[in-house]
Scaffold this motif. Sequence first.
Motif, PDB file in Angstrom:
ATOM      1  N   PHE A   1       0.841  -1.186   0.000  1.00 20.67           N
ATOM      2  CA  PHE A   1       0.000   0.000   0.000  1.00 20.67           C
ATOM      3  C   PHE A   1       0.885   1.248   0.000  1.00 20.67           C
ATOM      4  CE2 PHE A   1      -4.190  -1.726   0.966  1.00 20.67           C
ATOM      5  CZ  PHE A   1      -3.898  -2.946   1.546  1.00 20.67           C
TER       6      PHE A   1
ATOM      7  N   GLN B   1       0.578   5.297   1.391  1.00 19.83           N
ATOM      8  CA  GLN B   1      -0.193   6.221   2.213  1.00 19.83           C
ATOM      9  C   GLN B   1       0.443   7.598   2.147  1.00 19.83           C
ATOM     10  OE1 GLN B   1      -0.417   5.450   6.473  1.00 19.83           O
ATOM     11  NE2 GLN B   1      -2.437   6.415   6.574  1.00 19.83           N
TER      12      GLN B   1
ATOM     13  N   GLY C   1      -1.854  12.241   6.000  1.00 16.60           N
ATOM     14  CA  GLY C   1      -3.225  12.620   6.294  1.00 16.60           C
ATOM     15  C   GLY C   1      -4.271  11.929   5.442  1.00 16.60           C
ATOM     16  N   LYS C   2      -3.869  10.919   4.706  1.00 17.01           N
ATOM     17  CA  LYS C   2      -4.793  10.230   3.805  1.00 17.01           C
ATOM     18  C   LYS C   2      -4.930   8.759   4.170  1.00 17.01           C
ATOM     19  CE  LYS C   2      -5.003  13.824   0.941  1.00 17.01           C
ATOM     20  NZ  LYS C   2      -6.243  14.595   0.700  1.00 17.01           N
ATOM     21  N   GLY C   3      -5.875   8.098   3.503  1.00 15.30           N
ATOM     22  CA  GLY C   3      -6.013   6.658   3.664  1.00 15.30           C
ATOM     23  C   GLY C   3      -4.988   5.901   2.854  1.00 15.30           C
ATOM     24  N   LEU C   4      -5.133   4.591   2.827  1.00 15.09           N
ATOM     25  CA  LEU C   4      -4.201   3.728   2.109  1.00 15.09           C
ATOM     26  C   LEU C   4      -4.723   3.432   0.710  1.00 15.09           C
ATOM     27  CD1 LEU C   4      -3.642   3.183   5.214  1.00 15.09           C
ATOM     28  CD2 LEU C   4      -2.771   0.966   4.463  1.00 15.09           C
TER      29      LEU C   4
ATOM     30  N   SER D   1      -4.109   0.734  -2.423  1.00 17.14           N
ATOM     31  CA  SER D   1      -3.458  -0.512  -2.783  1.00 17.14           C
ATOM     32  C   SER D   1      -2.628  -0.338  -4.048  1.00 17.14           C
ATOM     33  CB  SER D   1      -4.508  -1.599  -3.003  1.00 17.14           C
ATOM     34  OG  SER D   1      -3.897  -2.804  -3.392  1.00 17.14           O
TER      35      SER D   1
ATOM     36  N   LEU E   1       3.471   0.664   2.937  1.00 15.76           N
ATOM     37  CA  LEU E   1       3.210  -0.391   3.919  1.00 15.76           C
ATOM     38  C   LEU E   1       2.989  -1.720   3.215  1.00 15.76           C
ATOM     39  CD1 LEU E   1       1.306   2.326   4.958  1.00 15.76           C
ATOM     40  CD2 LEU E   1       1.377   0.912   6.987  1.00 15.76           C
TER      41      LEU E   1
ATOM     42  N   GLN F   1     -15.961   7.781   5.131  1.00 10.78           N
ATOM     43  CA  GLN F   1     -15.940   7.798   6.596  1.00 10.78           C
ATOM     44  C   GLN F   1     -16.323   9.177   7.094  1.00 10.78           C
ATOM     45  OE1 GLN F   1     -11.790   5.399   6.849  1.00 10.78           O
ATOM     46  NE2 GLN F   1     -12.649   5.942   8.850  1.00 10.78           N
TER      47      GLN F   1
ATOM     48  N   GLN G   1      -4.586   3.267  13.504  1.00 14.91           N
ATOM     49  CA  GLN G   1      -3.190   3.472  13.149  1.00 14.91           C
ATOM     50  C   GLN G   1      -2.552   4.394  14.171  1.00 14.91           C
ATOM     51  OE1 GLN G   1      -2.279   5.499   9.397  1.00 14.91           O
ATOM     52  NE2 GLN G   1      -0.484   4.184   9.136  1.00 14.91           N
TER      53      GLN G   1
ATOM     54  N   PHE H   1      -9.304   3.793  10.412  1.00 16.76           N
ATOM     55  CA  PHE H   1      -9.566   3.530   9.008  1.00 16.76           C
ATOM     56  C   PHE H   1     -10.551   2.386   8.862  1.00 16.76           C
ATOM     57  CE2 PHE H   1      -6.662   6.301   6.928  1.00 16.76           C
ATOM     58  CZ  PHE H   1      -5.577   6.439   7.768  1.00 16.76           C
TER      59      PHE H   1
ATOM     60  N   THR I   1      -8.190  -7.202  -3.218  1.00 20.73           N
ATOM     61  CA  THR I   1      -7.632  -5.928  -2.791  1.00 20.73           C
ATOM     62  C   THR I   1      -8.540  -5.256  -1.787  1.00 20.73           C
ATOM     63  OG1 THR I   1      -6.573  -5.629  -4.925  1.00 20.73           O
ATOM     64  CG2 THR I   1      -6.924  -3.661  -3.604  1.00 20.73           C
ATOM     65  N   GLN I   2      -7.933  -4.708  -0.748  1.00 25.62           N
ATOM     66  CA  GLN I   2      -8.666  -3.929   0.247  1.00 25.62           C
ATOM     67  C   GLN I   2      -8.728  -2.474  -0.202  1.00 25.62           C
ATOM     68  OE1 GLN I   2      -8.568  -4.467   4.368  1.00 25.62           O
ATOM     69  NE2 GLN I   2      -9.742  -6.222   3.702  1.00 25.62           N
TER      70      GLN I   2
ATOM     71  N   PHE J   1      -9.548   1.345   1.175  1.00 25.16           N
ATOM     72  CA  PHE J   1      -9.582   2.062   2.443  1.00 25.16           C
ATOM     73  C   PHE J   1     -10.308   3.398   2.319  1.00 25.16           C
ATOM     74  CE2 PHE J   1      -6.913  -0.043   5.621  1.00 25.16           C
ATOM     75  CZ  PHE J   1      -6.423  -1.091   4.869  1.00 25.16           C
ATOM     76  N   GLY J   2     -10.978   3.780   3.406  1.00 21.58           N
ATOM     77  CA  GLY J   2     -11.534   5.108   3.510  1.00 21.58           C
ATOM     78  C   GLY J   2     -10.453   6.117   3.875  1.00 21.58           C
ATOM     79  N   PRO J   3     -10.796   7.411   3.918  1.00 19.19           N
ATOM     80  CA  PRO J   3      -9.806   8.467   4.168  1.00 19.19           C
ATOM     81  C   PRO J   3      -9.398   8.604   5.625  1.00 19.19           C
ATOM     82  CG  PRO J   3     -11.957   9.427   3.873  1.00 19.19           C
ATOM     83  CD  PRO J   3     -12.115   7.960   3.596  1.00 19.19           C
ATOM     84  N   GLY J   4     -10.119   7.950   6.532  1.00 22.98           N
ATOM     85  CA  GLY J   4      -9.730   7.981   7.935  1.00 22.98           C
ATOM     86  C   GLY J   4     -10.482   9.002   8.770  1.00 22.98           C
TER      87      GLY J   4
ATOM     88  N   ARG K   1      -9.624  11.096  12.338  1.00 27.36           N
ATOM     89  CA  ARG K   1      -8.621  11.393  13.366  1.00 27.36           C
ATOM     90  C   ARG K   1      -9.341  11.732  14.655  1.00 27.36           C
ATOM     91  NH1 ARG K   1      -3.239  12.462  13.241  1.00 27.36           N
ATOM     92  NH2 ARG K   1      -3.279  12.400  10.984  1.00 27.36           N
TER      93      ARG K   1
END
Lengths: 112, 113
Positions: free
Chosen positions: A36, A38, A41-44, A46, A89, B6, B37, B90, B101-102, B104-107, B109
Amino acid sequence: KQEVTQIPAALSVPEGENLVLNCSFTDSAIYNLQWFRQDPGKGLTSLLLIQSSQREQTSGRLNASLDKSSGRSTLYIAASQPGDSATYLCAVRRSSASKIIFGSGTRLSIRP
Amino acid sequence: NAGVTQTPKFQVLKTGQSMTLQCAQDMNHEYMSWYRQDPGMGLRLIHYSVGAGITDQGEVPNGYNVSRSTTEDFPLRLLSAAPSQTSVYFCASSWSDTTDTQYFGPGTRLTVL
């Protein structure tokens, strides 16, 4: 217990260089391994997914290899660019459960 | 497709407060999961779901609850927030729990004071 390690934690190289990021895991019985990216401040996002039966995957300037017997994967980035600066990652999905174990990442900085 | 969304992006709580982090996906994925995380520790799995009505614990489930009433939504509830839950959260989804494949959302905080 599966453990995933990424060394070094940070890496800085000049633009244009080819580079290799490392990922090691302790249990070779895996379903797949994923790399991945990253951004701060952002998501991951793939990049590449390698199934346990595969040796490598390629996407553009990226090539990921998998050696289960030695518990290693590498991510090769060709002709690096400043836009490649991010944290990378790796994550391993275990064979005995539907859980992904992540490494702590390598923070890559490409100097113009 | 919006992918994985999210809300909220940022949240500050006081110790003992409760709240729900929202996660939604529009890709009809069966598998959804929540991670936290923390610096130097990578991502750790909190809870996951392999389909509507089915949830299970991950590595660090204590202090969190989840439910999966629809395929699209997978909210994470903090029952009584503690400073140790200060982290970036996340949500992720995929077609299956083993091969795909996974996404992901933006998270979110979260800071707990």
